[in-house]
Design a protein around this motif. Structure first.
Motif, PDB file in Angstrom:
ATOM      1  N   TRP A 162     -77.226 -24.045   9.168  1.00  8.89           N
ATOM      2  CA  TRP A 162     -77.924 -22.769   8.995  1.00  8.89           C
ATOM      3  C   TRP A 162     -78.283 -22.470   7.542  1.00  8.89           C
ATOM      4  O   TRP A 162     -78.921 -21.478   7.252  1.00  8.89           O
ATOM      5  N   GLU A 163     -77.891 -23.362   6.638  1.00  8.45           N
ATOM      6  CA  GLU A 163     -78.032 -23.065   5.209  1.00  8.45           C
ATOM      7  C   GLU A 163     -79.481 -22.785   4.801  1.00  8.45           C
ATOM      8  O   GLU A 163     -79.745 -21.972   3.916  1.00  8.45           O
ATOM      9  N   TYR A 166     -81.724 -21.387   6.614  1.00 11.26           N
ATOM     10  CA  TYR A 166     -82.293 -20.253   7.348  1.00 11.26           C
ATOM     11  C   TYR A 166     -81.565 -18.933   7.101  1.00 11.26           C
ATOM     12  O   TYR A 166     -82.172 -17.865   7.204  1.00 11.26           O
ATOM     13  N   ALA A 167     -80.270 -18.989   6.788  1.00 12.74           N
ATOM     14  CA  ALA A 167     -79.494 -17.753   6.623  1.00 12.74           C
ATOM     15  C   ALA A 167     -78.311 -18.010   5.714  1.00 12.74           C
ATOM     16  O   ALA A 167     -77.800 -19.133   5.627  1.00 12.74           O
ATOM     17  N   ASP A 183     -74.336 -17.569   4.400  1.00 15.93           N
ATOM     18  CA  ASP A 183     -73.051 -17.573   5.100  1.00 15.93           C
ATOM     19  C   ASP A 183     -72.651 -16.152   5.486  1.00 15.93           C
ATOM     20  O   ASP A 183     -72.070 -15.928   6.558  1.00 15.93           O
ATOM     21  N   MET A 226     -74.576 -15.080   8.549  1.00 15.21           N
ATOM     22  CA  MET A 226     -74.044 -15.774   9.719  1.00 15.21           C
ATOM     23  C   MET A 226     -72.688 -15.198  10.118  1.00 15.21           C
ATOM     24  O   MET A 226     -72.393 -15.034  11.302  1.00 15.21           O
ATOM     25  N   ALA A 232     -73.384 -14.148  13.744  1.00 14.48           N
ATOM     26  CA  ALA A 232     -73.082 -15.277  14.630  1.00 14.48           C
ATOM     27  C   ALA A 232     -72.045 -14.925  15.697  1.00 14.48           C
ATOM     28  O   ALA A 232     -72.230 -15.297  16.868  1.00 14.48           O
ATOM     29  N   ARG A 276     -68.148 -18.765   4.797  1.00 15.09           N
ATOM     30  CA  ARG A 276     -68.526 -19.889   5.658  1.00 15.09           C
ATOM     31  C   ARG A 276     -67.403 -20.222   6.635  1.00 15.09           C
ATOM     32  O   ARG A 276     -67.649 -20.447   7.826  1.00 15.09           O
ATOM     33  N   VAL A 321     -67.251 -17.714   9.451  1.00 17.11           N
ATOM     34  CA  VAL A 321     -68.207 -17.923  10.554  1.00 17.11           C
ATOM     35  C   VAL A 321     -67.514 -18.672  11.683  1.00 17.11           C
ATOM     36  O   VAL A 321     -67.565 -18.266  12.854  1.00 17.11           O
ATOM     37  N   CYS A 381     -66.198 -16.796  15.252  1.00 15.60           N
ATOM     38  CA  CYS A 381     -66.831 -17.306  16.475  1.00 15.60           C
ATOM     39  C   CYS A 381     -65.772 -17.853  17.425  1.00 15.60           C
ATOM     40  O   CYS A 381     -65.841 -17.640  18.640  1.00 15.60           O
TER      41      CYS A 381
END
Length: 261
Positions: free
Chosen positions: A4-5, A7-8, A10, A13, A17, A171, A174, A178
């Motif tokens: 995802w780096e 696009y978004a 940490d 996310m 996320a 990071r 995330v 999740c």
């Protein structure tokens, strides 16, 4: 580098996320066929015993996730502002594993004592925590169906404390949040599926939490979402057997002659 780096960040996310994962994983359970042979309660029990419609459950979960995202965004903003160098170095895998374990234990500790107090305090139970127990028969989408104040205190603040105490980066957070969300949804899915890794790795699982949602276990099995440590240490652990129902499926029944620690 993670996928995802580009696009978004940490932080973004870490904020969004877990919400996306919640709906994807809970939605997966909702898309499954009835699977009556693996249900902890019959579909009739779910319809009769649960006193809140699905639409209200979805609205309640979305409201909690709004507050969750707001707090998470503020938390990540705060930690980034306190980083004088402005550069975050991702620790080694072994260090991240230790941070995971610390965060799990911290989250379990926070949630056990807050959860238990909400049962012991009659005012808090009647006006706050009883909303979650309107789902006598839990199901995946309703895992985070709580009163907004409970969602803030139990899940959001508990997650923030776990993040800060463990010292994990955004990071790592995330992955951790999740994972915590998936575990929470699984604990409320109402299905005892063969090959479910959570049932193998964790004593605190779908059936364990189902006991807590039933009348006989209302003051037991407070631990969530990972380990039953505090229940066992403080005498609130209710062991159970899974018994096959003649009409299909399973039922979690307390073990006879069990005694408190």
């Amino acid at each position: 580098m993670v996928f995802w780096e580009e696009y978004a960040s940490d932080e973004a996310m870490g904020t969004f996320a877990p919400i996306v994962v919640y709906w994807l994983y809970a939605g997966l359970y909702e898309l499954l066929p009835p699977l009556d042979g693996y249900r902890l309660h019959t579909r009739k029990e779910e319809k009769v015993k649960n006193s809140v419609p699905l639409a209200s459950v979805i609205k309640g979960v979305l409201l909690q996730q709004f507050f969750q995202a707001t707090v998470a965004h503020g938390l990540f903003l705060f930690t980034s502002m306190t980083n004088a160098s402005g550069i975050t170095v991702q620790p080694s895998i072994p260090v991240q594993i230790v941070q995971f374990i610390i965060a799990m234990l911290v989250m379990d500790t926070w949630q056990y004592f807050v959860h238990r107090y909400m049962h012991q305090n009659k005012f808090l139970y009647r006006h706050i925590h009883s909303q979650h127990h309107k789902l006598v028969v839990p199901y995946a989408v309703g895992a985070l169906y709580n009163h907004p104040l409970e969602g803030l205190l139990l899940d959001t603040v508990g997650g923030a404390i776990s993040f800060l105490v463990s010292g994990m980066t955004a990071r790592t957070a995330v992955y951790f949040f999740c994972f915590a969300v998936i575990k929470t949804v699984d604990d409320h899915c109402g299905l005892w599926l063969p090959g479910n890794i959570f049932h193998t790795l964790f004593q605190n699982n779908t059936a364990y939490h189902d006991i807590h949602h039933q009348l006989q276990g209302l003051k037991y099995n407070y631990s969530q979402p990972f380990f039953p440590i505090w229940d066992k240490l403080l005498g609130t652990h209710m062991p159970f057997n899974l018994v096959k129902r003649p009409e299909g499926g399973f039922e979690a029944k307390p073990i006879k002659n069990w005694s408190q620690n």
